[in-house]
Design an enzyme around this catalytic site. Structure first.
Site, PDB file in Angstrom:
ATOM      1  N   ASP A  81      50.638  45.292  34.756  1.00 25.35           N
ATOM      2  CA  ASP A  81      50.482  46.725  34.491  1.00 25.35           C
ATOM      3  C   ASP A  81      51.575  47.500  35.245  1.00 25.35           C
ATOM      4  O   ASP A  81      51.784  47.281  36.438  1.00 25.35           O
ATOM      5  CB  ASP A  81      49.078  47.139  34.986  1.00 25.35           C
ATOM      6  N   SER A 253      40.144  53.280  37.500  1.00 27.12           N
ATOM      7  CA  SER A 253      39.323  54.142  38.376  1.00 27.12           C
ATOM      8  C   SER A 253      37.823  53.925  38.176  1.00 27.12           C
ATOM      9  O   SER A 253      37.058  53.934  39.148  1.00 27.12           O
ATOM     10  CB  SER A 253      39.662  55.615  38.148  1.00 27.12           C
TER      11      SER A 253
HETATM   12  P1  13P Z   1      42.440  55.259  35.239  1.00 24.27           P
HETATM   13  O1  13P Z   1      42.907  55.713  36.586  1.00 24.27           O
HETATM   14  O2  13P Z   1      42.000  56.402  34.374  1.00 24.27           O
HETATM   15  O3  13P Z   1      41.405  54.197  35.308  1.00 24.27           O
HETATM   16  O4  13P Z   1      43.705  54.610  34.485  1.00 24.27           O
HETATM   17  C1  13P Z   1      44.158  53.341  34.846  1.00 24.27           C
HETATM   18  C2  13P Z   1      45.419  52.969  34.158  1.00 24.27           C
HETATM   19  O5  13P Z   1      45.886  53.618  33.264  1.00 24.27           O
HETATM   20  C3  13P Z   1      46.081  51.751  34.627  1.00 24.27           C
HETATM   21  O6  13P Z   1      47.299  51.523  34.013  1.00 24.27           O
END
Ligand code: 13P
Length: 304
Positions: A81, A253
């Site tokens: 990611d 999150s």
């Molecule tokens: P959130 O913080 O909304 O969970 O998003 C996580 C995200 O986009 C990781 O790449």
């Protein structure tokens, strides 16, 4: 079952008009909670590993845990990611990741295109999928702080996909990373998403999509947390985004929140407890519950 590529999962999702959750992992309990949920719901999953997670847990540990998880019947992709460091991207490729996100979105269009194209060529030679981002998402994630978001331009998106050959495009339509997404009402730019969908045919990705359930915030706060003013993406917006072609939804999150709420609850219920398994186990159960909810909500239950 061997790890599958992002492309494989997202093409099926695009055809079936549902979204696959990309869950970020940092440790064994988070991964187990997600995999237990996927087994129960018969759902495919994308396991997201950030550069911060690698720094925390180590690439070898994370890969070894995912290899164990992959012995289940769940179809899963192992995805880097927000990859920004080319050397680390190469290490992930060598380690056996089946998907890489190259995030050069902080550069201008020309440079982002140049870097993304280079990484896509390296990955495609090895049969690995590539996601990239155009536009900028606001928020803080693993020490990357973006003050002001920039929406994806639909014409640029079309050109970007053609020039780079990527397999999935992450769009910026007003979501942001973290637990504090909106001060007032949400105001996602579905008009932009619709235009991107018309011009681009690779699967689309929505980052920053946690919903920050109020009951989890309350649970954490009742047990000593001080989380104030947190706000996520409303349910209706997530549904609408899937309808308009979003096939991969990134969630970090919500997992963090569930994990700490679960552990805080265990500590509150049993202040004498010194058994970490009870505390972490409660966090793991909370992860399983929220991951299950996402799978059902995104429409990928029984899509394994
Ligand atoms: P959130 O913080 O909304 O969970 O998003 C996580 C995200 O986009 C990781 O790449």
């Amino acid at each position: 079952m061997p790890l599958v590529t992002l492309s494989y999962l997202l093409k099926r999702a695009q055809k079936g008009k549902y979204a696959v959750p990309a869950f970020n992992i940092n440790n064994m309990e988070i991964l187990q909670g997600i995999v237990y949920a996927a087994e129960k719901e018969k759902s495919p999953i994308i396991i997201g590993v950030s550069e911060g997670a690698i720094k925390y847990a180590g690439l070898d540990y994370l890969k070894a845990m995912v290899d164990v998880a992959a012995k289940s019947k769940v179809k899963m992709a192992l995805h880097l990611d927000h990859g920004k460091d080319i050397e680390l991207i190469k290490k992930c490729i060598d380690a056996g990741f089946t998907s890489i996100m190259i995030d050069a979105s902080f550069h201008d269009f020309k440079k982002n295109t140049e870097i993304t194209k280079k990484v896509a060529a390296i990955c495609h030679k090895k049969g690995i999928s590539v996601e990239a981002e155009l536009g900028k998402l606001q928020g803080v994630e693993d020490n990357v702080h973006v003050e002001k978001g920039i929406f994806t331009d639909p014409d640029e998106a079309s050109l970007f996909v053609k020039k780079t050959g990527i397999d999935a495009l992450a769009v910026a339509i007003g979501t942001s990373h973290g637990a504090y997404k909106f001060k007032g009402e949400s105001n996602l730019r579905f008009d932009i998403l619709r235009k991107i969908r018309e011009k681009v045919n690779v699967p689309l990705v929505l980052h920053g999509s946690s919903q920050i359930p109020i009951e989890l915030v309350r649970q954490a706060n009742t047990c000593g947390a001080k989380i104030k003013g947190a706000k996520g993406v409303p349910n209706n917006d997530v549904k609408k985004a899937i309808k308009l072609g979003i096939c991969k939804i990134n969630i970090d999150s919500d997992l963090r929140l569930a994990f700490i709420a679960g552990m805080r609850q265990a500590l509150c219920n049993d202040p004498d407890c010194i058994d970490p398994r009870k505390i972490l186990g409660s966090g793991r159960s909370a992860i399983e519950k929220i991951a299950s909810e996402k799978m059902r909500f995104f429409g990928c239950k029984n899509k394994n």
